[in-house]
Design a protein around this motif. Structure first.
Motif, PDB file in Angstrom:
ATOM      1  N   LYS A  13     -17.897 -36.857 -50.735  1.00 14.97           N
ATOM      2  CA  LYS A  13     -17.008 -37.323 -49.670  1.00 14.97           C
ATOM      3  C   LYS A  13     -16.248 -36.175 -49.016  1.00 14.97           C
ATOM      4  O   LYS A  13     -15.018 -36.128 -48.991  1.00 14.97           O
ATOM      5  CB  LYS A  13     -16.057 -38.392 -50.217  1.00 14.97           C
ATOM      6  CG  LYS A  13     -16.829 -39.637 -50.682  1.00 14.97           C
ATOM      7  CD  LYS A  13     -15.931 -40.800 -50.942  1.00 14.97           C
ATOM      8  CE  LYS A  13     -16.653 -42.097 -51.269  1.00 14.97           C
ATOM      9  NZ  LYS A  13     -18.095 -42.072 -51.422  1.00 14.97           N
ATOM     10  N   TYR A  14     -17.020 -35.190 -48.571  1.00 18.67           N
ATOM     11  CA  TYR A  14     -16.472 -34.178 -47.663  1.00 18.67           C
ATOM     12  C   TYR A  14     -17.654 -33.581 -46.915  1.00 18.67           C
ATOM     13  O   TYR A  14     -18.785 -33.576 -47.431  1.00 18.67           O
ATOM     14  CB  TYR A  14     -15.669 -33.096 -48.385  1.00 18.67           C
ATOM     15  CG  TYR A  14     -16.491 -32.026 -49.063  1.00 18.67           C
ATOM     16  CD1 TYR A  14     -16.924 -32.183 -50.373  1.00 18.67           C
ATOM     17  CD2 TYR A  14     -16.857 -30.860 -48.379  1.00 18.67           C
ATOM     18  CE1 TYR A  14     -17.683 -31.216 -50.992  1.00 18.67           C
ATOM     19  CE2 TYR A  14     -17.628 -29.880 -48.987  1.00 18.67           C
ATOM     20  CZ  TYR A  14     -18.036 -30.066 -50.296  1.00 18.67           C
ATOM     21  OH  TYR A  14     -18.801 -29.107 -50.909  1.00 18.67           O
ATOM     22  N   LYS A  15     -17.437 -33.139 -45.701  1.00 18.21           N
ATOM     23  CA  LYS A  15     -18.545 -32.560 -44.924  1.00 18.21           C
ATOM     24  C   LYS A  15     -17.991 -31.682 -43.806  1.00 18.21           C
ATOM     25  O   LYS A  15     -16.780 -31.625 -43.594  1.00 18.21           O
ATOM     26  CB  LYS A  15     -19.395 -33.682 -44.333  1.00 18.21           C
ATOM     27  CG  LYS A  15     -18.637 -34.555 -43.358  1.00 18.21           C
ATOM     28  CD  LYS A  15     -19.503 -35.688 -42.815  1.00 18.21           C
ATOM     29  CE  LYS A  15     -18.676 -36.512 -41.829  1.00 18.21           C
ATOM     30  NZ  LYS A  15     -19.430 -37.611 -41.239  1.00 18.21           N
ATOM     31  N   GLU A  26     -25.052 -27.332 -45.701  1.00 21.08           N
ATOM     32  CA  GLU A  26     -24.376 -27.786 -46.913  1.00 21.08           C
ATOM     33  C   GLU A  26     -23.836 -29.195 -46.670  1.00 21.08           C
ATOM     34  O   GLU A  26     -22.698 -29.384 -46.264  1.00 21.08           O
ATOM     35  CB  GLU A  26     -23.253 -26.818 -47.309  1.00 21.08           C
ATOM     36  CG  GLU A  26     -22.970 -26.805 -48.809  1.00 21.08           C
ATOM     37  CD  GLU A  26     -22.456 -28.157 -49.289  1.00 21.08           C
ATOM     38  OE1 GLU A  26     -21.446 -28.625 -48.727  1.00 21.08           O
ATOM     39  OE2 GLU A  26     -23.078 -28.754 -50.173  1.00 21.08           O
ATOM     40  N   VAL A  27     -24.666 -30.189 -46.921  1.00 23.18           N
ATOM     41  CA  VAL A  27     -24.365 -31.589 -46.591  1.00 23.18           C
ATOM     42  C   VAL A  27     -24.250 -32.452 -47.840  1.00 23.18           C
ATOM     43  O   VAL A  27     -24.838 -32.131 -48.883  1.00 23.18           O
ATOM     44  CB  VAL A  27     -25.464 -32.168 -45.678  1.00 23.18           C
ATOM     45  CG1 VAL A  27     -25.490 -31.457 -44.342  1.00 23.18           C
ATOM     46  CG2 VAL A  27     -26.821 -32.090 -46.358  1.00 23.18           C
ATOM     47  N   PRO A  28     -23.499 -33.578 -47.760  1.00 26.43           N
ATOM     48  CA  PRO A  28     -23.343 -34.493 -48.905  1.00 26.43           C
ATOM     49  C   PRO A  28     -24.682 -35.002 -49.433  1.00 26.43           C
ATOM     50  O   PRO A  28     -24.826 -35.249 -50.633  1.00 26.43           O
ATOM     51  CB  PRO A  28     -22.498 -35.615 -48.327  1.00 26.43           C
ATOM     52  CG  PRO A  28     -21.798 -35.038 -47.150  1.00 26.43           C
ATOM     53  CD  PRO A  28     -22.719 -34.010 -46.595  1.00 26.43           C
ATOM     54  N   GLU A  29     -25.658 -35.150 -48.563  1.00 20.58           N
ATOM     55  CA  GLU A  29     -26.956 -35.707 -48.965  1.00 20.58           C
ATOM     56  C   GLU A  29     -27.590 -34.877 -50.088  1.00 20.58           C
ATOM     57  O   GLU A  29     -28.405 -35.378 -50.862  1.00 20.58           O
ATOM     58  CB  GLU A  29     -27.918 -35.778 -47.773  1.00 20.58           C
ATOM     59  CG  GLU A  29     -27.567 -36.826 -46.737  1.00 20.58           C
ATOM     60  CD  GLU A  29     -26.325 -36.459 -45.926  1.00 20.58           C
ATOM     61  OE1 GLU A  29     -25.947 -35.264 -45.894  1.00 20.58           O
ATOM     62  OE2 GLU A  29     -25.699 -37.379 -45.343  1.00 20.58           O
ATOM     63  N   ILE A  99     -11.848 -31.540 -49.573  1.00 20.18           N
ATOM     64  CA  ILE A  99     -12.640 -30.560 -50.316  1.00 20.18           C
ATOM     65  C   ILE A  99     -11.875 -30.007 -51.521  1.00 20.18           C
ATOM     66  O   ILE A  99     -12.468 -29.671 -52.541  1.00 20.18           O
ATOM     67  CB  ILE A  99     -13.156 -29.412 -49.414  1.00 20.18           C
ATOM     68  CG1 ILE A  99     -14.342 -28.690 -50.085  1.00 20.18           C
ATOM     69  CG2 ILE A  99     -12.036 -28.446 -49.051  1.00 20.18           C
ATOM     70  CD1 ILE A  99     -15.079 -27.709 -49.187  1.00 20.18           C
ATOM     71  N   TYR A 100     -10.549 -29.948 -51.428  1.00 21.23           N
ATOM     72  CA  TYR A 100      -9.767 -29.454 -52.577  1.00 21.23           C
ATOM     73  C   TYR A 100      -9.956 -30.393 -53.762  1.00 21.23           C
ATOM     74  O   TYR A 100     -10.230 -29.962 -54.888  1.00 21.23           O
ATOM     75  CB  TYR A 100      -8.293 -29.340 -52.191  1.00 21.23           C
ATOM     76  CG  TYR A 100      -7.347 -29.103 -53.363  1.00 21.23           C
ATOM     77  CD1 TYR A 100      -6.273 -29.963 -53.589  1.00 21.23           C
ATOM     78  CD2 TYR A 100      -7.532 -28.034 -54.228  1.00 21.23           C
ATOM     79  CE1 TYR A 100      -5.407 -29.744 -54.653  1.00 21.23           C
ATOM     80  CE2 TYR A 100      -6.670 -27.810 -55.284  1.00 21.23           C
ATOM     81  CZ  TYR A 100      -5.604 -28.683 -55.503  1.00 21.23           C
ATOM     82  OH  TYR A 100      -4.755 -28.477 -56.558  1.00 21.23           O
ATOM     83  N   ARG A 130     -20.633 -30.560 -55.952  1.00 19.75           N
ATOM     84  CA  ARG A 130     -20.353 -29.783 -54.751  1.00 19.75           C
ATOM     85  C   ARG A 130     -18.860 -29.887 -54.511  1.00 19.75           C
ATOM     86  O   ARG A 130     -18.256 -30.886 -54.860  1.00 19.75           O
ATOM     87  CB  ARG A 130     -21.171 -30.212 -53.529  1.00 19.75           C
ATOM     88  CG  ARG A 130     -21.029 -31.610 -53.043  1.00 19.75           C
ATOM     89  CD  ARG A 130     -22.069 -31.931 -51.926  1.00 19.75           C
ATOM     90  NE  ARG A 130     -21.741 -31.373 -50.619  1.00 19.75           N
ATOM     91  CZ  ARG A 130     -20.936 -31.971 -49.722  1.00 19.75           C
ATOM     92  NH1 ARG A 130     -20.339 -33.102 -50.038  1.00 19.75           N
ATOM     93  NH2 ARG A 130     -20.738 -31.413 -48.539  1.00 19.75           N
ATOM     94  N   PRO A 131     -18.198 -28.861 -53.972  1.00 18.12           N
ATOM     95  CA  PRO A 131     -18.744 -27.602 -53.491  1.00 18.12           C
ATOM     96  C   PRO A 131     -19.261 -26.736 -54.626  1.00 18.12           C
ATOM     97  O   PRO A 131     -18.751 -26.831 -55.751  1.00 18.12           O
ATOM     98  CB  PRO A 131     -17.551 -26.945 -52.796  1.00 18.12           C
ATOM     99  CG  PRO A 131     -16.359 -27.508 -53.468  1.00 18.12           C
ATOM    100  CD  PRO A 131     -16.722 -28.921 -53.824  1.00 18.12           C
ATOM    101  N   PRO A 132     -20.264 -25.910 -54.351  1.00 20.67           N
ATOM    102  CA  PRO A 132     -20.791 -25.002 -55.362  1.00 20.67           C
ATOM    103  C   PRO A 132     -19.767 -23.913 -55.682  1.00 20.67           C
ATOM    104  O   PRO A 132     -18.647 -23.953 -55.183  1.00 20.67           O
ATOM    105  CB  PRO A 132     -22.043 -24.436 -54.701  1.00 20.67           C
ATOM    106  CG  PRO A 132     -21.785 -24.556 -53.241  1.00 20.67           C
ATOM    107  CD  PRO A 132     -20.907 -25.744 -53.047  1.00 20.67           C
ATOM    108  N   GLY A 133     -20.164 -22.903 -56.500  1.00 19.90           N
ATOM    109  CA  GLY A 133     -19.105 -22.007 -56.942  1.00 19.90           C
ATOM    110  C   GLY A 133     -19.361 -20.522 -56.945  1.00 19.90           C
ATOM    111  O   GLY A 133     -18.423 -19.747 -56.805  1.00 19.90           O
ATOM    112  N   HIS A 134     -20.642 -20.074 -57.082  1.00 17.96           N
ATOM    113  CA  HIS A 134     -20.832 -18.683 -57.514  1.00 17.96           C
ATOM    114  C   HIS A 134     -20.421 -17.616 -56.504  1.00 17.96           C
ATOM    115  O   HIS A 134     -20.375 -16.439 -56.843  1.00 17.96           O
ATOM    116  CB  HIS A 134     -22.233 -18.462 -58.054  1.00 17.96           C
ATOM    117  CG  HIS A 134     -23.327 -18.511 -57.027  1.00 17.96           C
ATOM    118  ND1 HIS A 134     -24.587 -18.008 -57.285  1.00 17.96           N
ATOM    119  CD2 HIS A 134     -23.379 -18.999 -55.772  1.00 17.96           C
ATOM    120  CE1 HIS A 134     -25.348 -18.175 -56.222  1.00 17.96           C
ATOM    121  NE2 HIS A 134     -24.651 -18.783 -55.278  1.00 17.96           N
TER     122      HIS A 134
END
Ligand SMILES: COCC(O)(O)CCCCCNCCCN
Ligand SMILES: [Zn+2]
Length: 664
Positions: A13-15, A26-29, A99-100, A130-134
């Motif tokens: 639930k962020y985009k 980088e989409v929710p799908e 996103i937070y 998601r969001p990813p991290g590296h």
């Protein structure tokens, strides 16, 4: 023990709320198709569902600065304009009012996964986040990442569980510079990453992503970068880097926990990676890590933008975590020149830090790191090339093959007076052998009448092989009075019409093993203390260990750097593992070998042991049943003559076996 699956639809639930070509992929799908594929395939039901949770401030502060965290905390209350403004200070990332929250869930999910594995609630697991991290760093978001999920998880594991050594394997196609910065001076965290680099011409275009960034100060040697300087890398390239770079170091490092930055943009069809490795490769990459750290493996989703290959790759990974048989990898053809250059550079950069790489060759003449000053013209041409020509959406690849679990995992053929180990299904029924076969046995054993119980044994053995081939049984353990004779019989009589290619792994010195094949139906790799230089041929490969099979360091080095690549290239339909009496192989090494060999022939391994070694049946059974092998503790430096001999052997054989190539 089971496999954990963490997923929470809140993280969809962020985009992206504005136009930004760099971020639109980088989409929710991405999360939705991954989870739905697991549900549809029935894999999610076989996992232990663990709830996500928000990481706390103190957990996030294990990696990030207070300044950064306080800034991100304000984003839920920002207007669209403020969010755009806030985003501008970072690279290739976007913010959103939710996103937070999602970033805390992503990091918290990784921590939940670590808890589940470290407390023994599960053996291994995966967090779809998601969001990813590296890419995210101490004080900055970057590359779609807000908090560095895996870096936080590594610090958390050390702090809460006293984990001494963490291995982070990053198979995402981008360099996780955020992870590298976090641990580059830390010898307790070994970070391995391969990434599309193209001599620094690919995002994030960092000089420190090259192979010569080996870590700093006490962390020197604990950061391994393998740059891909061309696109189009295939399964062979990935396996070569695992066998010749990552695994030797990983086994020497002997981690207590393995974390995977599981990005699937390294799969075929991905617009970012533009690579050609098929989704089933992740089944094998996962498998090759599963005997480290006693099987404690936590995979955390990073990238992956082709929704088809992403979903397939996630399923391949989860199916392996669950212990299902591995798919056979078709037509491996050895690493390409560019891949060999990269792995040679990485090996030579690290040979001073790792005794398992001590005998690695010098870097290639064309030192690839200076090539980054490419002609501007060349670069422009490439970018001018019509987007659709370069885009990989046009790529097609076959559906990954079904990986069916045989009804029986492990069967045994034992003398009547020997008890069957727990978990194994004793095979006593067997139809009478074909008269032809009996006569074959007779002249094989050159005895007038092949005595009764020998025929019984061989008829049961034959039945077992038939059931392996029919995928009714996954693997088997056979105890025989004379293991060398039985091996010859299996190879020459019992498998000839059932199996196309048999990989024979012979552990220990042999008595009358004068069996050399030339037709390719059998590949014999013999690990012993005997030096059989004269016998070597393409299909008979004797590996000599000065101190014999009891030298675990030499043994594992031969397995990782020679047996595994050969096995992948040969692609057998059956693996015959023969334990010669008095081999002296150490139990944990024996179990590691059985575990690693399950990567071949859909796990159809037949273990032949001599009756007087029945004491090792328990650990053999445990490994055949898929229980993680115990770690190989405090490995000594391999004997120089062995390390040297292995390099020479590889150089001699690489003309016949491309996957042995480690120098360009
Ligand atoms: C950890 O996040 C996963 C990831 O590594 O895939 C993020 C990649 C960011 C790629 C940003 N450049 C996009 C340029 C346009 N093509
Ligand atoms: Zn990526």
């Amino acid at each position: 023990m089971g496999t954990a699956l963490l997923y929470d639809e809140e993280m969809t639930k962020y985009k992206l709320l504005w136009v930004d070509p760099a971020c639109k992929i980088e989409v929710p799908e991405r999360l939705i198709v991954s989870y739905e594929a697991l549900v549809r395939s029935g894999l999610s039901d076989r996992c232990i569902s663990i709830p996500a949770r928000e990481a706390s401030d103190s957990e996030i502060l294990l990696v990030h600065s207070e300044l950064y965290l306080e800034a991100v905390k304000k984003t839920p209350y920002m207007t669209l304009e403020d969010l755009k403004e806030f985003t501008l200070q970072f690279g290739d990332v976007y913010f959103h009012p939710n996103i937070y929250h999602c970033a805390k869930l992503a990091s918290g999910s990784a921590l939940q996964l670590v808890d589940s594995v470290m407390t023994g609630k599960v053996r291994n697991g995966i967090a779809l986040v998601r969001p990813p991290g590296h890419h995210s760093m101490h004080g900055a978001a970057n590359g779609f990442c807000v908090f560095n999920n895996v870096a936080i998880a590594a610090r958390y594991a050390k702090q809460k569980y006293g984990v001494k050594r963490v291995l982070i394997v990053d198979w995402d196609i981008h360099h996780g510079q955020g992870v590298q910065y976090c641990f580059e001076d830390d010898p307790s965290v070994l970070y391995f990453s391969w990434h599309r680099y193209e001599h620094q011409n690919f995002w994030p275009n960092l000089r420190e992503s090259d192979y010569d960034s080996v870590g700093k100060e006490s962390g020197a040697g604990f950061n391994i970068n393998v740059p891909w300087n061309n696109v189009g890398m295939e399964n062979s390239d990935y396996l070569s880097v695992f066998c010749h770079v990552l695994l030797p170091v990983a086994y020497e490092f002997c981690p207590d926990l393995v974390l995977v930055c599981a990005g699937f943009d390294s799969a075929i069809g991905d617009p970012e990676g533009e690579m050609c490795a098929t989704p089933d490769i992740f089944a094998h990459l996962t498998h090759l890590l599963m005997n480290l750290a006693g099987g404690k493996l936590c995979a955390v989703l990073e990238g992956g933008y082709n929704l088809t290959s992403l979903a397939q790759s996630v399923c391949q990974t989860v199916q392996t975590l669950l212990g299902d048989p591995l798919p056979q990898l078709a037509n491996l053809r050895g690493p390409c020149k560019s891949a060999v250059e990269s792995l040679q550079c990485a090996r030579s950069a690290h040979r001073r830090y790792w005794s398992f790489l001590k005998h690695a060759a010098d870097p290639p003449m064309t030192d690839i790191s200076t090539k980054h000053i490419k002609s501007a013209m060349e670069e422009e041409e490439k970018t001018e090339m019509a987007e659709e020509e370069r885009c990989t959406e046009g790529k097609v690849w076959p559906e990954p093959p079904e990986r069916l679990c045989p009804p029986v995992c492990s069967a045994s053929v034992l003398p009547d007076d020997v008890a069957c180990p727990d978990g194994l299904k004793r095979l006593s029924s067997s139809k009478d052998l074909e008269p032809l076969l009996v006569s074959k046995l007779k002249n094989r054993f050159r005895t007038a009448a092949v005595d009764g119980d020998r025929v019984t044994t061989f008829s049961r053995l034959y039945t077992l092989i038939e059931k392996l081939v029919a995928n009714e049984i996954r693997n088997g353990l056979v105890l025989v009075p004379d293991v060398a004779a039985a091996m010859m019989c299996v190879v020459q009589d019992l498998t000839s019409d059932l199996v196309k290619r048999v990989l024979v792994v012979c552990v220990g010195k042999e008595k009358e093993l004068d069996y050399v094949t030339t037709d390719g139906k059998v590949l014999v790799v013999q690990i012993s203390s005997e030096d059989r230089e004269e016998q070597r041929s393409k299909y008979y490969i004797p590996v000599c260990l000065k101190k014999g099979c009891s030298d675990t360091s030499g043994f594992i080095q031969a397995v990782l750097g020679l047996l595994l690549p050969l096995g992948y290239e040969y692609n057998p339909d059956l693996v015959l593992l023969v334990r010669m009496p008095g081999s002296g192989v150490v139990d944990s090494m024996w179990q590691q070998l059985i575990g690693l060999l399950q990567g071949f022939a859909k796990g159809h391994t037949l273990v032949l042991m001599q009756v007087n070694e029945k004491a090792c049946m328990g650990s053999t059974a445990s490994a055949l049943l898929g229980h993680p092998a115990p770690p190989l503790q405090d490995l000594q430096t391999p004997f120089p003559e062995d390390g040297d001999a292995l390099e020479r052997l590889r150089e001699r054989l690489q003309a016949d076996w491309k996957t042995l190539q480690t120098t360009s």
